[in-house]
Design an enzyme around this catalytic site. Structure first.
Site, PDB file in Angstrom:
ATOM      1  N   ARG A 108     -74.274 -60.550  28.537  1.00  0.00           N
ATOM      2  CA  ARG A 108     -73.799 -62.041  28.670  1.00  0.00           C
ATOM      3  C   ARG A 108     -73.546 -62.374  29.908  1.00  0.00           C
ATOM      4  O   ARG A 108     -72.983 -61.353  30.836  1.00  0.00           O
ATOM      5  CB  ARG A 108     -72.640 -62.102  27.745  1.00  0.00           C
ATOM      6  CG  ARG A 108     -72.851 -62.302  26.229  1.00  0.00           C
ATOM      7  CD  ARG A 108     -71.591 -62.542  25.492  1.00  0.00           C
ATOM      8  NE  ARG A 108     -70.607 -61.706  25.877  1.00  0.00           N
ATOM      9  CZ  ARG A 108     -69.067 -62.274  25.890  1.00  0.00           C
ATOM     10  NH1 ARG A 108     -69.068 -63.573  25.277  1.00  0.00           N
ATOM     11  NH2 ARG A 108     -68.241 -61.516  25.988  1.00  0.00           N
ATOM     12  N   SER A 177     -69.881 -51.364  28.867  1.00  0.00           N
ATOM     13  CA  SER A 177     -69.547 -50.981  27.509  1.00  0.00           C
ATOM     14  C   SER A 177     -69.562 -49.411  27.338  1.00  0.00           C
ATOM     15  O   SER A 177     -69.425 -48.814  26.192  1.00  0.00           O
ATOM     16  CB  SER A 177     -70.153 -51.565  26.550  1.00  0.00           C
ATOM     17  OG  SER A 177     -70.038 -52.875  26.390  1.00  0.00           O
ATOM     18  N   ASP A 205     -65.271 -52.228  29.335  1.00  0.00           N
ATOM     19  CA  ASP A 205     -64.859 -53.494  28.366  1.00  0.00           C
ATOM     20  C   ASP A 205     -63.562 -53.520  27.912  1.00  0.00           C
ATOM     21  O   ASP A 205     -62.944 -54.562  27.708  1.00  0.00           O
ATOM     22  CB  ASP A 205     -65.855 -53.734  27.252  1.00  0.00           C
ATOM     23  CG  ASP A 205     -66.185 -52.408  26.550  1.00  0.00           C
ATOM     24  OD1 ASP A 205     -65.515 -51.433  26.848  1.00  0.00           O
ATOM     25  OD2 ASP A 205     -66.565 -52.348  25.377  1.00  0.00           O
TER      26      ASP A 205
END
Length: 469
Positions: A108, A177, A205
């Protein structure tokens, strides 16, 4: 009444008696199967029980492992990675900042316009970008060249609602992540990426989740992600981190520690034969054992393995073992949650899920009740162990334990699909925290969902670590 009529009546009576006898026998057989299945369930429940005494042992073990991990790089199974985040957002940040959230099969890109204490988040936009399959097995250079090109394209769509203050360069926060061994706030062993932007921060994250929570609430001291996987981070005193001495030229006196707590291990963890069997079939046997007990990727498969045992030993589902029951990870945790949360009188959701996932037909109500209780057992254990991990963190930073009777208000920011979408999991976790710390202290401990913390959190950290401030 003629003889023919009499014979017909007798035949019908015999048939009715035979049918009734068949039904009775079926019910008896079903009850016997359910009793045997209940015996398997009860044995499983005993082996994975989480009484308060055990949870307290897990709390102490988590705290001890945290101390050991901070003291030495290989002193603990907890990695206790330095994030180099020493200035958390306060709400005073102003300007335009970007974030890139990389993980899984997509990433994203996000931009946010901040307006200080009065206006906070003035505007934000984001875009999901799929990662082409060929780049997932390509070189890191090709992957990051692609990410950079997509970021440039996203920046080009910057509208009138966003504006960069005069004299400033666009700054970006980078969220991963997965673990990164960082060497500073903007670099790590996986990548040191500065193409086209000033990289203000690069964070895990979970650290992003903490930052996102802290922006809105100054009492946030820790963050936990409970989703497909799990991790935790917290705010530690810089003087309690031997590795940090001499590294912080601009410091608040604190640093966020990325625990990578999925690899936590203690002999007090209630590991069953089903957990060991699951672990042996994963890509990393012997590692991430805490994660395999509490996170969403694994809970459904633990249920499946117990159901398989019931089918093998008790013929609970009226057939030989169904092929789909032997397929690892076929039962996803969302399906497990749907069965567990089924409130219909005849547990119709459970019936349908057993049909759709495993091809199991014609289950009786008692069988469905056993399935619900099994889901409950696995969920309760996972949530209670997660709560012990959280309390272990709070004990390490002096917010609970050691004679604390009320203490400072402390907020733990939570994120992840398991926590967000599984109400029973959330309730068991909260109840266990209260049980562990006591009703008085629990009033000062807030477990709070932080939506999309990791994405916007990276942008907020870019702001709080901006080189233009």
């Amino acid at each position: 009444m003629g003889k023919a009529t009499t014979r017909a009546i007798l035949v019908l009576s015999v048939a009715a008696c035979a049918a009734a006898g068949f039904v009775v026998r079926q019910r008896i057989v079903s009850k016997i199967k359910c009793r045997r299945a209940l015996a398997v369930l009860e044995e499983f429940q005993q082996s994975c029980a989480t009484p308060l005494t055990l949870l307290r042992d897990v709390v102490d073990a988590m705290e001890a492992e945290m101390f050991a991990g901070l003291a030495s790089e290989k002193g603990s199974r907890l990695q206790m990675l330095l994030s180099y985040v020493n200035n958390l957002p306060t709400g005073h940040e102003n300007g335009l900042f970007y974030a890139l959230d990389l993980g899984g099969t997509n990433f994203r890109v996000l931009r946010v316009q901040l307006g200080g204490v009065e206006r906070r988040v003035v505007n934000q936009e984001f875009e999901e970008v799929p990662i082409p399959q060929n780049l997932m097995v390509s070189t890191s250079k090709e992957l990051f060249d692609y990410i950079a090109s997509e970021l440039v394209r996203f920046v080009a769509t910057e509208g009138e609602n966003f504006h960069l203050p005069a004299g400033q360069q666009r700054e970006i926060g980078f969220t991963f992540s997965f673990p990164v061994k960082q060497t500073s706030i903007d670099s790590g062993t996986l990548v040191n990426w500065t193409k086209g932007f000033s990289v203000a921060d690069m964070v895990n994250d979970t650290v992003g989740t903490l930052a996102g929570g802290r922006y809105w609430n100054k009492d946030v001291m820790a963050a936990v992600i409970l989703g497909t996987g799990t991790n935790a981070c917290y705010v530690e005193r810089a003087d309690a981190i031997p590795e940090a001495k001499g590294l912080l030229h601009r410091t608040s006196g604190n640093m966020v520690i990325n625990m990578e707590w999925g690899n936590f291990w203690s002999s007090h963890l209630p590991v069953t034969e089903f957990d060991k069997a699951l672990d042996s079939k994963t890509i990393n046997p012997g590692y991430q054992l805490f994660e395999k007990l509490i996170s969403g990727f694994y809970l459904g498969d633990i249920v499946r393995r117990v159901l398989l045992r019931m089918a093998e030993e008790t013929s609970l589902f009226e057939h030989d073992v169904l092929p789909k029951l032997s397929v690892p990870f076929i039962l996803r945790t969302p399906d497990m949650s749907a069965m567990h949360e089924d409130t219909s009188p005849k547990l119709e959701v459970v019936k349908k899920k057993l049909q759709d996932v495993f091809g199991i037909q014609n289950t009786c109500l008692e069988t469905r009740k056993i399935v619900v209780e099994l889901c409950n057992t696995v969920t309760e254990r996972g949530a209670r162990l997660a709560s012990a991990g959280i309390v272990g963190i709070l004990k390490k930073i002096g917010r609970v334990g050691n004679g604390v009777t009320s203490g400072e208000r402390t907020v733990v920011a939570m994120d992840g699909g398991l926590y967000e979408h599984y109400p029973s999991f959330r309730k068991y976790l909260q109840d266990a925290v209260t049980e562990l710390v006591g009703p008085d202290v629990s009033k000062m401990i807030v477990i709070e969902h932080s939506r999309d913390g990791s994405g916007i959190g990276a942008a907020l950290l870019a702001a709080s670590h901006s080189q233009f401030i």
